[in-house]
Design an enzyme around this catalytic site. Sequence first.
Site, short mmCIF file in Angstrom:
data_model
loop_
_atom_site.label_atom_id
_atom_site.label_comp_id
_atom_site.label_asym_id
_atom_site.label_seq_id
_atom_site.Cartn_x
_atom_site.Cartn_y
_atom_site.Cartn_z
N LYS A 105 0.86 -1.18 0.00
CA LYS A 105 0.00 0.00 0.00
C LYS A 105 0.89 1.23 0.00
O LYS A 105 1.71 1.42 0.90
CB LYS A 105 -0.89 0.00 1.23
CG LYS A 105 -1.73 1.26 1.34
CD LYS A 105 -2.76 1.13 2.41
CE LYS A 105 -3.57 2.40 2.53
NZ LYS A 105 -4.60 2.26 3.55
N LYS A 146 1.38 10.01 5.95
CA LYS A 146 1.47 8.61 6.37
C LYS A 146 2.76 7.97 5.85
O LYS A 146 2.85 6.74 5.75
CB LYS A 146 0.23 7.84 5.90
CG LYS A 146 -1.09 8.37 6.49
CD LYS A 146 -2.26 7.42 6.24
CE LYS A 146 -3.54 7.94 6.89
NZ LYS A 146 -4.67 6.99 6.77
N LYS A 206 -2.29 -1.31 -3.83
CA LYS A 206 -3.14 -0.13 -3.75
C LYS A 206 -2.28 1.11 -3.79
O LYS A 206 -1.27 1.14 -3.08
CB LYS A 206 -3.90 -0.22 -2.42
CG LYS A 206 -4.75 0.94 -2.07
CD LYS A 206 -5.34 0.65 -0.71
CE LYS A 206 -6.22 1.80 -0.28
NZ LYS A 206 -6.76 1.59 1.03
N TYR A 211 -15.12 1.25 -6.83
CA TYR A 211 -16.40 1.89 -6.51
C TYR A 211 -17.41 1.69 -7.63
O TYR A 211 -18.60 1.92 -7.45
CB TYR A 211 -16.18 3.37 -6.17
CG TYR A 211 -15.29 3.50 -4.96
CD1 TYR A 211 -15.82 3.35 -3.69
CD2 TYR A 211 -13.91 3.68 -5.07
CE1 TYR A 211 -15.01 3.37 -2.56
CE2 TYR A 211 -13.09 3.72 -3.96
CZ TYR A 211 -13.65 3.57 -2.70
OH TYR A 211 -12.85 3.58 -1.60
C1 PBG Z 1 -6.70 3.55 5.44
C2 PBG Z 1 -7.42 3.40 4.17
C3 PBG Z 1 -7.30 4.26 3.07
C4 PBG Z 1 -8.13 3.78 2.05
C5 PBG Z 1 -8.74 2.63 2.54
N1 PBG Z 1 -8.29 2.39 3.86
C6 PBG Z 1 -6.54 5.47 2.79
C7 PBG Z 1 -5.62 6.12 3.68
O1 PBG Z 1 -4.50 5.66 3.86
O2 PBG Z 1 -6.00 7.16 4.21
C8 PBG Z 1 -8.27 4.45 0.72
C9 PBG Z 1 -9.20 3.91 -0.25
C10 PBG Z 1 -9.52 4.82 -1.36
O3 PBG Z 1 -8.90 5.88 -1.59
O4 PBG Z 1 -10.46 4.48 -2.10
N2 PBG Z 1 -6.77 2.58 6.38
#
Ligand code: PBG
Length: 332
Positions: free
Chosen positions: A201, A225, A256, A320
């Site tokens: 991620k 982050k 992701k 989505y």
């Molecule tokens: C964090 C989390 C994030 C998403 C899903 N779970 C983003 C983040 O790190 O703030 C993002 C999903 C999206 O952008 O569709 N636990």
Amino acid sequence: MFINRKFPNTRLRRLRSSSNILDLVSEKRLSSDDLIQPVFIKEDIDGTEEIESMPGILRHGKSSILKEVESIVRSGVKTIALFPVVNSSKKDSKGSEATNKNNLMCESVRLIKENFPEVIIIADVALDPYTDHGHDGIIKNNYVDNDLTLDILRSQSLVLAEAGADIIAPSDMMDGRIGFIREALENSDYKNTILLSYAAKYNSKFYGPFRDAVNSASNLGTSSKSSYQMSPYNSDEALHEVAMDINEGADIVMVKPGMPYLDIVSLIKNTFKIPTFAYQVSGEYSMLKLAIAKGWLDNQVMLESLISFKRAGADAILTYSAKEISMEINKK
Ligand code: PBG
């Protein structure tokens, strides 16, 4: 391998001459089975709320969750990923509400399972929807502390497994979380609970609209982050992350964001040959939707973008647009 191919013996257009021929020789397929619909759930609202930065996507209150799941099922999609929008009064520095076995997520999982037992529920495990600072972990000396966070993730996973979630999906990139959670699940007799690790991620700006959707953007402010999510410059490191997570007990790994990271999907799938998912995140979805709404792009770009995930080797895709695309594919 292409040395002796000569025109006109070889005319590549022969296999493009009708749509039936195209279907016959198609190398990849996209079906409803490949699609996972994320669903935002929110407490203390009646009905639904629009999310301005995500056209067509709603936050669902309790009264509307079952209707939404029913329409997802009717579209042919069998798997959903739940994300909670938590009341700010319940947020604290430790994300304590995450471990409450009667919290919004657990209650929603139970409600959905009672009515749609066959629907596969993916429950996100991370603290950011529950912390008042918007980070995915506990902060100590201005740093998101790895090991303090693990204890809470373990309890969060257990309450979700107990509520009936089929798949637990740790999404925060803390080190060691998969092993910790796997051990807790085994010890509590949740031996068949599946662990889907957000293994690679990235620290991405494509998450912007999601943070609006779950109201964590204002909590996080300008804080980054980058001390736990991966740097967009790295790909060897993604293999290292995946190897660790497989050894710790992950059943499925995920990459992701999606489209800007399809090289990573391909690398992981080709290296490890294990179920590999990809997440077309909020920013990717909203970019396409906005351009479609403006008439600058044809609405087929959504389908085309998902086909690119399949080409790269993704077994399934969180998007989505799952419900919408599933209806479209099944109409054909
Ligand atoms: C964090 C989390 C994030 C998403 C899903 N779970 C983003 C983040 O790190 O703030 C993002 C999903 C999206 O952008 O569709 N636990």
